[in-house]
Design an enzyme around this catalytic site. Sequence first.
Site, PDB file in Angstrom:
ATOM      1  N   CYS A  42      45.018  41.285  55.897  1.00 17.97           N
ATOM      2  CA  CYS A  42      44.162  40.709  55.050  1.00 17.97           C
ATOM      3  C   CYS A  42      43.073  40.048  55.001  1.00 17.97           C
ATOM      4  CB  CYS A  42      45.620  40.138  54.445  1.00 17.97           C
ATOM      5  SG  CYS A  42      44.886  40.202  52.509  1.00 17.97           S
ATOM      6  N   CYS A  47      42.732  43.096  52.577  1.00 17.38           N
ATOM      7  CA  CYS A  47      42.212  43.159  50.078  1.00 17.38           C
ATOM      8  C   CYS A  47      41.099  42.020  50.792  1.00 17.38           C
ATOM      9  CB  CYS A  47      43.765  41.727  50.690  1.00 17.38           C
ATOM     10  SG  CYS A  47      45.176  42.229  51.502  1.00 17.38           S
ATOM     11  N   LYS A  50      37.887  44.305  51.257  1.00 13.93           N
ATOM     12  CA  LYS A  50      38.009  45.874  50.356  1.00 13.93           C
ATOM     13  C   LYS A  50      37.727  45.146  49.320  1.00 13.93           C
ATOM     14  CE  LYS A  50      41.700  46.267  48.255  1.00 13.93           C
ATOM     15  NZ  LYS A  50      43.254  46.443  48.234  1.00 13.93           N
ATOM     16  N   GLU A 182      41.187  53.439  46.934  1.00 13.73           N
ATOM     17  CA  GLU A 182      40.091  52.582  46.563  1.00 13.73           C
ATOM     18  C   GLU A 182      39.145  52.745  47.212  1.00 13.73           C
ATOM     19  OE1 GLU A 182      43.379  48.957  45.723  1.00 13.73           O
ATOM     20  OE2 GLU A 182      43.139  49.490  48.158  1.00 13.73           O
ATOM     21  N   HIS A 436      41.304  36.697  20.672  1.00 12.19           N
ATOM     22  CA  HIS A 436      40.594  37.749  20.493  1.00 12.19           C
ATOM     23  C   HIS A 436      38.869  37.055  19.961  1.00 12.19           C
ATOM     24  CE1 HIS A 436      39.252  41.230  17.557  1.00 12.19           C
ATOM     25  NE2 HIS A 436      38.305  40.179  17.071  1.00 12.19           N
ATOM     26  N   GLU A 441      44.808  40.878  24.882  1.00 14.08           N
ATOM     27  CA  GLU A 441      44.901  40.846  23.566  1.00 14.08           C
ATOM     28  C   GLU A 441      46.273  41.732  22.980  1.00 14.08           C
ATOM     29  OE1 GLU A 441      42.924  40.027  19.757  1.00 14.08           O
ATOM     30  OE2 GLU A 441      40.967  41.135  20.572  1.00 14.08           O
TER      31      GLU A 441
END
Length: 458
Positions: A42, A47, A50, A182, A436, A441
């Site tokens: 990772c 991760c 990346k 990805e 909002h 939302e």
Amino acid sequence: MNFDVDLFVIGAGSGGVRAARIAAGYGARAMVAEEFRIGGTCVIRGCVPKKLLAYASRFADDFADAAGYGWRVGETRFDWPTMVAAKEKEITRLSAIYRANLEKAGVQIIEERAEIAGPQSVLLASGRLISAKHILIATGAAPELAPHVPGLEHAISSNEIFDLKSFPSRLLIVGGGYIAVEFASIFARLGAMVTQVMRADNILRGFDEDMRTGLRDELCHAGILFGFGRLPTRIEKRDGALHVALSNGDLLVVDQILVATGRRPNTDKLGLENVGVALDAAGAVKVDAWSATNVPGIHAVGDVTNRINLTPVAIREGHAFADHVFGGKPVAVDHESVPSAVFATPEIGAVGLTEAQARERYDIVDIYRSSFRPMKATLSGRREHTIMKLVVDGASDRVLGAHILGHEAGEMIQLLGIAVKMKATKADLDATMAVHPTAAEELVTMRTRTARYERKPG
């Protein structure tokens, strides 16, 4: 019997490091062996780098969008060596933090390969034999290059792509999983001409169908050329390029080939056969709910067990192992409703059941789906759509799954994962006040059911 250590961990990735630190916190004498770099996949080649590349790739969109908001942006140019150097600086910093945390916890670090020599002994590459009351296998997984075709040695895996000396202007990616997707998204936005081929008829097997199709369409719009139902049959290197023959008869000329067709557990040459640790058909270590193998005193966590191959899962498993074995707290990890994300552009965030999975397991399934243009795109003029989907048990009103395609989907799904884990109902979401204006939302304002599926008896 006197042991050299209470816990010997093979592998200093996220799961192994967490287990060693927590065990040491309970007073255990812990030792970790790592033959590469502290931090594991990772931090070093997964991760973290990346995600940094994903950020880099998105500036192309930001520069293009800026004009719609009144900015005048001059000529822009991406410099690959600068990015590689910056990435290396950051992962080196993180690796040092992992090392420091182990040292602060009192964990001994052995920077060499270790193999299991017996039920309670480990042999180091230097020849030193160490006895341990408990052994934890946390060696993770590695890319597997497939299919095996002539010239495959000219291709690279996700391990090597982070440190290429030069940027590949023409890139072929083999595979349709999240790693392949990805990198296709990243390199296309950085300026490469990307072709992606795979055996399947769509990307991201196992994800919700609306998310798969939605992301595929967005990636096509970004310029990625897809070849479904085809794979390389031959690779030749000549004239400074790679010439690739595909199973449908097409010929491609590219600068680099990334094979991302899967990963295999790192169990080779660990000495597991010396003690009879059971492996499954994929070579993963078989464990029970407590991460224990069939051999007393030997445990395994993380990708080497091939349960759910995500860093947070490995960390949780490592922590639970230490709590159980050294803290006297019988903790078993719950692998249900684990949130995940695909860091393409746009992102996918997912937690719980897909629509197809829910329809297989429940008699009545309600779907709430919304597709809209995000607010930012109204001035930028970008062709962009966000898709949000809730999968609900029609009988109990419980939210079984949530799926998001769009900007910051990963951030949203982390928070929504709490609600799904707590078995929230659709009524609970409806009762939550919206923030909002936000994209999120929509998750609490989707009141109209878009589909209902009822399974007929018999």
